[in-house]
Motif scaffolding. Structure first.
Motif, PDB file in Angstrom:
ATOM      1  N   SER A  75      23.744 133.626  67.343  1.00 40.78           N
ATOM      2  CA  SER A  75      23.313 134.613  68.336  1.00 40.78           C
ATOM      3  C   SER A  75      23.151 135.968  67.647  1.00 40.78           C
ATOM      4  N   LYS A  76      23.007 137.020  68.427  1.00 40.64           N
ATOM      5  CA  LYS A  76      22.984 138.380  67.907  1.00 40.64           C
ATOM      6  C   LYS A  76      24.218 139.114  68.403  1.00 40.64           C
ATOM      7  N   LEU A  77      24.643 140.119  67.625  1.00 41.91           N
ATOM      8  CA  LEU A  77      25.935 140.746  67.876  1.00 41.91           C
ATOM      9  C   LEU A  77      25.839 142.257  67.698  1.00 41.91           C
ATOM     10  N   ALA A  78      26.367 142.986  68.673  1.00 41.20           N
ATOM     11  CA  ALA A  78      26.453 144.445  68.594  1.00 41.20           C
ATOM     12  C   ALA A  78      27.859 144.861  68.994  1.00 41.20           C
ATOM     13  N   LEU A  79      28.277 146.060  68.566  1.00 43.73           N
ATOM     14  CA  LEU A  79      29.651 146.475  68.835  1.00 43.73           C
ATOM     15  C   LEU A  79      29.766 147.966  69.094  1.00 43.73           C
ATOM     16  N   ALA A  80      30.790 148.311  69.858  1.00 42.14           N
ATOM     17  CA  ALA A  80      31.161 149.701  70.100  1.00 42.14           C
ATOM     18  C   ALA A  80      32.590 149.898  69.637  1.00 42.14           C
ATOM     19  N   VAL A  81      32.862 151.063  69.046  1.00 40.79           N
ATOM     20  CA  VAL A  81      34.202 151.397  68.562  1.00 40.79           C
ATOM     21  C   VAL A  81      34.669 152.656  69.285  1.00 40.79           C
ATOM     22  N   LEU A  82      35.897 152.633  69.787  1.00 44.41           N
ATOM     23  CA  LEU A  82      36.461 153.773  70.491  1.00 44.41           C
ATOM     24  C   LEU A  82      37.966 153.819  70.248  1.00 44.41           C
ATOM     25  N   PRO A  83      38.589 154.985  70.410  1.00 39.50           N
ATOM     26  CA  PRO A  83      40.049 155.071  70.275  1.00 39.50           C
ATOM     27  C   PRO A  83      40.715 154.460  71.499  1.00 39.50           C
ATOM     28  N   ASN A  84      41.930 153.913  71.322  1.00 35.05           N
ATOM     29  CA  ASN A  84      42.555 153.243  72.456  1.00 35.05           C
ATOM     30  C   ASN A  84      42.954 154.197  73.582  1.00 35.05           C
ATOM     31  N   HIS A  85      43.096 155.496  73.290  1.00 33.47           N
ATOM     32  CA  HIS A  85      43.418 156.431  74.371  1.00 33.47           C
ATOM     33  C   HIS A  85      42.237 156.669  75.298  1.00 33.47           C
ATOM     34  N   ASP A  86      41.067 156.195  74.915  1.00 36.13           N
ATOM     35  CA  ASP A  86      39.848 156.379  75.701  1.00 36.13           C
ATOM     36  C   ASP A  86      39.456 155.086  76.417  1.00 36.13           C
ATOM     37  N   ARG A  87      40.433 154.230  76.655  1.00 34.09           N
ATOM     38  CA  ARG A  87      40.163 152.892  77.189  1.00 34.09           C
ATOM     39  C   ARG A  87      39.412 152.916  78.514  1.00 34.09           C
TER      40      ARG A  87
END
Length: 258
Positions: A75-87
């Motif tokens: 398949s195709k794959l994309a991702l987002a990264v964020l700090p856990n305090h911004d859940r």
């Protein structure tokens, strides 16, 4: 053609970050997964694949992982990264990633279906932006019924492990195994093995990258820019987290690694 998008996240408290993954396919992968679980003697309404489940000495779970891995890789794959305090903003960053894929023409300007795991919320105005972009949104989706989300669970877990290794928080090695291109008993970093298996799924843009690429018109250019295409880094990330995410995922190499 319409695409099916499946979203789930991996929360890594030891790294103080969250990775949200979107697995994208023109095929209805939920039906395919549920049929596979039935063929294994499982009840797809009760049994599902969980990346966090213990695999040792669990033959069924191992077979599930192999099938899930195969589907993610195809398949195709994309991702987002964020700090856990911004859940609380996780759903909004998921939407931002989808809109980024549309803006960069990595998703066609057609109707798409976005299935989001339970307990992930998106602001009303951002829902409207998705709707205006012809993205049909399904929030609070049961991953047993819409089983494609199980792929995003697997992918986000693997990507989270890669980022932990990049940050120097974990260090684990595994045997290369058969058909790996390496001696079966050679020990490889787990992050490398995970990247090697996922790199062809990551969404990026084949382009000239100064200091790395052959000339821009070289058709053999093996580098893809993922940052800004299939990688979305939340503005709330610290400089250290953003830098680690860009280093690990920002540029993808598709050439030979053996």
């Amino acid at each position: 053609m319409m695409a099916n998008l499946y979203f789930d996240e991996s929360i890594r408290d030891n790294g103080a970050f969250i990775i949200g993954a979107i697995v994208i396919s023109e095929e209805d992968l939920s039906s395919r997964i549920r049929a596979e679980w039935e063929s294994m003697g499982l009840n797809p309404n009760d049994d599902e694949y969980k990346s966090s489940a213990i695999k040792a000495k669990n033959e069924v779970s191992v077979k599930q992982r192999e099938f899930i891995s195969y589907l993610v890789h195809s398949s195709k794959l994309a991702l987002a990264v964020l700090p856990n305090h911004d859940r609380r903003q996780l759903g909004n960053y998921c939407a931002a990633l989808v809109l980024q894929l549309l803006d960069t023409n990595k998703l066609r300007n057609e109707s798409h279906e976005l299935y989001v795991d339970e307990n992930v919320f998106i602001d009303k105005n951002i829902k409207t932006r998705l709707e205006d972009s012809k993205v049909n949104l399904y929030l609070n989706t049961d991953s047993k019924l819409e089983a494609g989300i199980q792929l995003a669970d697997h992918a986000s877990h693997a990507l989270g492990g890669m980022l932990l290794e990049e940050m120097g928080i974990v260090k684990k090695q595994v045997r290369a195994g058969e058909n790996s291109g390496y001696h079966p008993d050679e020990m490889l970093d787990l992050g490398f093995e995970l990247w090697a298996s996922l790199r062809y799924a990551l969404i990026g843009n084949n382009q000239y990258i100064e200091g790395l690429s052959p000339p821009p018109d070289d058709p053999a250019n093996p580098f893809f820019m993922v940052d800004g295409y299939g990688l979305y880094i939340a503005g709330s990330c610290s400089e250290e987290l953003a830098a680690a995410a860009k280093k690990r995922f920002g540029i993808n190499y598709l050439g030979c690694i053996h």
